[in-house]
Motif scaffolding. Structure first.
Motif, PDB file in Angstrom:
ATOM      1  N   SER A  10      -2.974  11.779   9.292  1.00 57.24           N
ATOM      2  CA  SER A  10      -2.972  10.427   8.730  1.00 57.24           C
ATOM      3  C   SER A  10      -3.743   9.443   9.600  1.00 57.24           C
ATOM      4  CB  SER A  10      -1.539   9.924   8.536  1.00 57.24           C
ATOM      5  OG  SER A  10      -0.985   9.458   9.755  1.00 57.24           O
ATOM      6  N   VAL A  59       0.078  13.484   3.454  1.00 63.34           N
ATOM      7  CA  VAL A  59      -1.075  12.992   4.210  1.00 63.34           C
ATOM      8  C   VAL A  59      -1.790  11.904   3.412  1.00 63.34           C
ATOM      9  CG1 VAL A  59      -3.376  13.602   5.104  1.00 63.34           C
ATOM     10  CG2 VAL A  59      -1.414  15.060   5.610  1.00 63.34           C
ATOM     11  N   ASN A  63      -2.175   8.169   4.637  1.00 61.91           N
ATOM     12  CA  ASN A  63      -3.511   7.559   4.715  1.00 61.91           C
ATOM     13  C   ASN A  63      -3.523   6.213   4.002  1.00 61.91           C
ATOM     14  OD1 ASN A  63      -4.811   9.571   6.169  1.00 61.91           O
ATOM     15  ND2 ASN A  63      -5.616  10.598   4.364  1.00 61.91           N
TER      16      ASN A  63
END
Length: 139
Positions: A10, A59, A63
């Protein structure tokens, strides 16, 4: 779940969140994301033997939190460096609340990109990880 892997991957989102405010023009941003998605998918396939899709989804969501948070925190700089996006925000629903619009759109993009990373991780698992390499011939 490999939370350390999710967090480390991330950090691409944090880097992109800041870089897209100051360095990376909007027209080149998708190219960077494609590379990040592919790298993330292969990392998930290599270091997370199970729950590939879930890792990819998390993820993508992480993000999105980094990118959206960076853009909201650096909102004035973001708008100053992205006049096209600023004009688009003014013409979309919630023109009086561009930060709320950014938050809502960012959440949707996070889930969609997480699904893409998850699917790519499933595909990448065919090339890396246990069972990906052909078995050695018997003596």
């Amino acid at each position: 779940m490999n939370w350390k892997l999710v967090f480390l991957l991330s950090l691409f989102g944090l880097a992109m969140g800041i870089a897209t405010v100051f360095l990376i023009p909007a027209r080149f941003e998708p190219l960077f994301w494609v590379v990040i998605f592919v790298l993330s998918a292969f990392a998930i396939a290599a270091w997370s033997p199970r729950k590939l899709f879930q890792h990819g989804l998390l993820v993508g969501i992480a993000n999105c939190i980094w990118v959206t948070g960076s853009h909201l925190f650096l909102f004035r700089d973001y708008l100053a460096n992205h006049p096209r996006e600023a004009a688009m925000m003014a013409s979309m629903p919630l023109p009086d609340s561009p930060r709320l619009l950014m938050l809502l759109v960012g959440a949707v993009i996070g889930v969609v990109s997480g699904c893409v990373i998850g699917l790519l991780a499933i595909l990448a698992a065919r090339f890396v990880g246990p069972g990906a390499a052909p078995a050695a011939p018997a003596p």
